[in-house]
Design an enzyme around this catalytic site. Structure first.
Site, PDB file in Angstrom:
ATOM      1  NE  ARG A  90      74.520  96.382   6.656  1.00 38.78           N
ATOM      2  CZ  ARG A  90      75.479  96.969   5.950  1.00 38.78           C
ATOM      3  NH1 ARG A  90      76.703  96.480   5.972  1.00 38.78           N
ATOM      4  NH2 ARG A  90      75.226  98.047   5.229  1.00 38.78           N
ATOM      5  CG  ASN A 144      78.292 102.782  12.136  1.00 38.50           C
ATOM      6  OD1 ASN A 144      78.541 103.926  12.477  1.00 38.50           O
ATOM      7  ND2 ASN A 144      78.514 102.341  10.908  1.00 38.50           N
ATOM      8  CB  CYS A 164      81.687 108.986  11.051  1.00 35.88           C
ATOM      9  SG  CYS A 164      80.523 108.610   9.708  1.00 35.88           S
ATOM     10  CG  HIS A 194      75.552 107.704  10.415  1.00 36.04           C
ATOM     11  ND1 HIS A 194      75.379 106.332  10.382  1.00 36.04           N
ATOM     12  CD2 HIS A 194      76.839 107.915  10.020  1.00 36.04           C
ATOM     13  CE1 HIS A 194      76.506 105.748   9.991  1.00 36.04           C
ATOM     14  NE2 HIS A 194      77.401 106.699   9.772  1.00 36.04           N
ATOM     15  CE1 TYR A 241      74.144 105.472   7.215  1.00 37.49           C
ATOM     16  CE2 TYR A 241      75.759 107.183   6.765  1.00 37.49           C
ATOM     17  CZ  TYR A 241      75.436 105.854   6.888  1.00 37.49           C
ATOM     18  OH  TYR A 241      76.388 104.889   6.685  1.00 37.49           O
TER      19      TYR A 241
END
Length: 418
Positions: A90, A144, A164, A194, A241
């Site tokens: 990440r 995700n 989500c 998102h 987002y």
């Protein structure tokens, strides 16, 4: 019933356990299986899960295992919450694109593509084992990028729905501002995972969004990290987002030189695991709120319960388009209110998306199709095409450079790149 959590060693898991304990009547779990390759995390998270259920008087047995087949065999529901490559991967997702002047984020833009490349093959392998050993099980994907992963699962024929927590978060915030129970609040939520806008907020059938924008725009804008005047101008509540699209250059400058979210989460997870190791702890700690995923447990329990009972209520999920947004292909995956039946979620009609929103949805949906193709078939050229299609990249030289960098950084997780 047997509920299996893949990625059960996640520090998120106590949030789910808390929901199971509070909503026992909705989802009568008799066996909670936490599956994870990290034995130490499993021991700590599993121990806390047992203490939490015991405190609540919940009879479910908690089983921890690193054996995937044992975990999914005979399961009624399988919840996916895994992170391939952990926080280290990440961190790369969040920092590598910044060197190219692009936003670095784990689900949006180039970082989101990297996560999809790592994640889709692993999730499909897990789903094959679920189908073989628990053919009637529902797979609920919280991993995700949810939209891409859910489409991969649906394309492969699995019984699945994507979930989500953004929508339930907006619902709960609106209910608090209006001082009404959440179940009276319905969202006019539409878009892609998102990449959504709430264009109406109904209380007992009456749209109160204009009132909320007039009286509480600062609160709503704060949650979206955008100016209140901008939110009022949109006439809608955008997903958090969308700041990566609407304020891209400003966000890039904020992220450059700052500590990555992955570094923050890694430090938080170390602290949380230390807390989980305390044999006296039998509730989820307050610091877990810093990890994110608010109301995740309630959304997951509600969805699982409705899929199993076919009660036909409305929930916001990731589901096949089926003509709901007529400018997208029927097999695209969108995030909208759906009626939850025993046969799966069925998207409900939504008012036509305004051009300002529809254009971006169409653009990103095309990227998601190419991203899935790259994740399934591999190839740096396919990765470059997906990046070229993404509105946050969209330049040939930049797409080629980023594609090479992403593949090189993720080589250990991409069998086709070795």
């Amino acid at each position: 019933m047997k509920l299996t959590v893949i990625g059960g060693g996640s520090t998120y898991t106590p949030e789910l356990v808390d929901g199971l304990a509070r909503m026992r009547a909705n989802l009568p779990v008799s066996e909670l299986v936490l599956a994870d390759p990290d034995a130490r995390r499993l021991e700590l998270v599993g121990g806390l899960a047992r203490r939490m259920l015991a405190r609540a008087g919940h009879p479910a047995a908690v089983v921890t295992t690193g054996d995937l087949d044992a975990a999914v065999d005979g399961a009624t529901v399988v919840l996916l919450q895994l992170r391939v490559g952990g926080q280290a991967a990440r961190h790369v997702d969040e920092t590598l694109p910044l060197a190219c002047g692009c936003v670095g984020q784990e689900t949006t833009g180039a970082g989101g593509l990297a996560k999809a490349l790592r994640t889709v093959p692993v999730v499909l392998d897990i789903a094959e084992r679920v189908t073989a050993l628990a053919p009637d099980a529902w797979i609920i994907d919280f991993t995700n990028p949810v939209g891409i992963v859910t489409r991969a699962l649906l394309d492969a024929g699995h019984r699945t729905a994507g979930l989500c927590n953004v929508a339930i978060g907006v619902q709960r915030r609106a209910a608090k501002l209006l001082d009404v129970p959440p179940e009276r609040v319905a969202l006019g939520h539409a878009g892609l995972n998102h990449l959504t806008w709430v264009r109406s907020i109904d209380v007992d059938g009456a749209d109160v969004l204009p009132k909320l924008l007039e009286e509480h725009a600062e609160d709503l804008a704060g949650a979206a990290s955008m100016p209140a005047a901008f939110i009022r101008g949109l006439g809608a509540v955008p997903s958090y987002y969308l700041r990566y699209f609407y304020r891209h250059d400003q966000v890039v400058e904020e992220l450059r030189g700052a500590r990555s979210r992955a570094e923050e989460v890694a430090a938080l997870e170390r602290d949380l695991l230390d807390m989980y190791a305390d044999p006296a702890l039998d509730t989820k700690p307050a610091r877990l709120e810093e990890r994110g995923g608010a109301f995740y447990s309630e959304a997951a329990v509600q969805l699982a319960a409705s899929l199993l009972t076919g009660r036909g209520d409305t929930q916001v999920v990731n589901v096949r388009n089926k003509g709901t947004l007529p400018f997208l292909a029927d097999d695209a995956v969108i995030e909208v209110p759906a009626r939850i039946t025993a046969a799966g979620p069925e998207p409900l009609p939504v008012p036509p998306l305004e051009p300002l929103f529809a254009g971006l949805v169409a653009h990103v949906s095309a990227y998601e199709e190419l991203a899935l193709d790259a994740a399934l078939r591999g190839g740096t050229d396919r990765v470059a095409r997906a990046l070229l299609a993404h509105p946050l990249v969209g330049q040939a030289d930049l797409a080629e450079r980023l594609a090479g960098d992403l593949v090189a950084a993720n080589r250990e997780h991409l069998p086709w790149a070795k």
